[in-house]
Design a protein around this motif. Sequence first.
Motif, PDB file in Angstrom:
ATOM      1  N   SER A 109       0.852  -1.177   0.000  1.00 33.50           N
ATOM      2  CA  SER A 109       0.000   0.000   0.000  1.00 33.50           C
ATOM      3  C   SER A 109       0.893   1.235   0.000  1.00 33.50           C
ATOM      4  CB  SER A 109      -0.941  -0.033   1.209  1.00 33.50           C
ATOM      5  OG  SER A 109      -1.868   1.026   1.144  1.00 33.50           O
ATOM      6  N   LYS A 132      -5.832   2.995  -2.927  1.00 34.76           N
ATOM      7  CA  LYS A 132      -5.056   2.080  -2.088  1.00 34.76           C
ATOM      8  C   LYS A 132      -5.810   1.783  -0.787  1.00 34.76           C
ATOM      9  CE  LYS A 132      -0.911   1.186  -4.003  1.00 34.76           C
ATOM     10  NZ  LYS A 132      -0.330  -0.163  -4.184  1.00 34.76           N
ATOM     11  N   GLU A 134      -7.000  -1.827   0.658  1.00 35.97           N
ATOM     12  CA  GLU A 134      -6.731  -2.295   2.019  1.00 35.97           C
ATOM     13  C   GLU A 134      -8.005  -2.844   2.657  1.00 35.97           C
ATOM     14  OE1 GLU A 134      -3.143   0.776   3.424  1.00 35.97           O
ATOM     15  OE2 GLU A 134      -5.006   0.642   4.547  1.00 35.97           O
ATOM     16  N   ILE A 171      -0.565  -5.674   5.408  1.00 33.38           N
ATOM     17  CA  ILE A 171      -0.520  -4.444   4.618  1.00 33.38           C
ATOM     18  C   ILE A 171       0.783  -3.702   4.933  1.00 33.38           C
ATOM     19  CG2 ILE A 171      -1.644  -2.250   4.113  1.00 33.38           C
ATOM     20  CD1 ILE A 171      -3.385  -4.645   3.377  1.00 33.38           C
ATOM     21  N   ARG A 231       3.034  -0.195   4.257  1.00 35.48           N
ATOM     22  CA  ARG A 231       2.860   1.191   3.832  1.00 35.48           C
ATOM     23  C   ARG A 231       4.204   1.913   3.758  1.00 35.48           C
ATOM     24  NH1 ARG A 231      -2.099   2.253   8.096  1.00 35.48           N
ATOM     25  NH2 ARG A 231      -3.763   1.220   6.896  1.00 35.48           N
ATOM     26  N   CYS A 243      -1.180  -3.848   9.694  1.00 34.41           N
ATOM     27  CA  CYS A 243      -0.672  -2.839   8.762  1.00 34.41           C
ATOM     28  C   CYS A 243       0.617  -2.275   9.334  1.00 34.41           C
ATOM     29  CB  CYS A 243      -1.682  -1.716   8.569  1.00 34.41           C
ATOM     30  SG  CYS A 243      -3.300  -2.250   7.976  1.00 34.41           S
TER      31      CYS A 243
END
Length: 340
Positions: free
Chosen positions: A98, A128, A132, A148, A150, A216
């Motif tokens: 992401s 994005k 997610e 995820i 980032r 994430c």
Amino acid sequence: MKILIIGGTGLISTAITNQLHERGADLTLYNRGRTQVRIPPGVKILHGDRRNYAEFEKQMQEAGPFDCVIDMVGFVPEDAESVIRAFRGRIEQFIFCSTVCVYGGPATRYPIREDEPRRPVTGYGANKAKCEDILLEAGQRGDFAVTIMRPSQTYGEGGTIVHSLGWRTTYIDRMRKGKPIIVHGDGSCLWAACHISDVAKGFIGAIGNPLAYGRCYNVTGEEWMTWNRYHEGVAEALGVPLPRLVHIPADVMAQIAPKRFSISIEIFQYPSIFDNRAAQADLGFEYTIPWVEGVKRTVAWLDAHGKIENSDEDPFDDRVIEAWERHGKMLAEELAALDA
């Protein structure tokens, strides 16, 4: 462990591919075959277009099974829906690349943590964020475990050095020639960049890691710099004196040339510093390559491949600077006359 990377030849994904290959992973890449390959021989590659969803899903059915799939080129909700159809119940883990653009700006607190409300200001970030949501919901259903990742600005060999006008390498040529450099705002906004080698290690630390399931992670730079210091670091890496920095407010940039300055208007004008502690604790993520060293490596690659453009052939920056300074002088004279 059998690993599939959707992509695998882009900036971050090349670093992931090379590091996994060095570790002897059973690795397959899936891509269109249009990007110049910078990966070692022996890595298995399947060609196809993941946007041709029916064909992609058929290819994945025939190619599997895999233990872990890493998606480096998922950009729209339809991409996420397709991989669910392709891999539901057939893989252990799905890792999605992401972006910190899902947070938008300005943030509610700094450094930005993974639980920061997502309020993307760009279409890229909004899509994005939708991806997610779709994937995390699939993970909650038990289709496969989802992680995820980032990243923020990621740079290195194979890429370039971003600046207030985007990605063109004329910026480096201007630095070398001592030409003034346009900087958004007053240059005091904070920013951080991370070399591809460090970001890749974060992704690899998530593979087959139960701590990462359903989570994430920020995987970003930790050398928090003002944009003025950012440019100082580039000059230091190039071995040249810092050229004159010309500061122009982002709202003025938006009126001058919204397309050219879009990255500054939408992203760079906000502080972009992130909390990586979750990735450090769970994935073993580390920031190891300092900014100046990373710039040296990146520019060396650009020089070796003849990628640095001649700034003399693009007068846009100089025209903007001349107009900005001319009108600034006129404004100063007008105000001085009123005060007389």
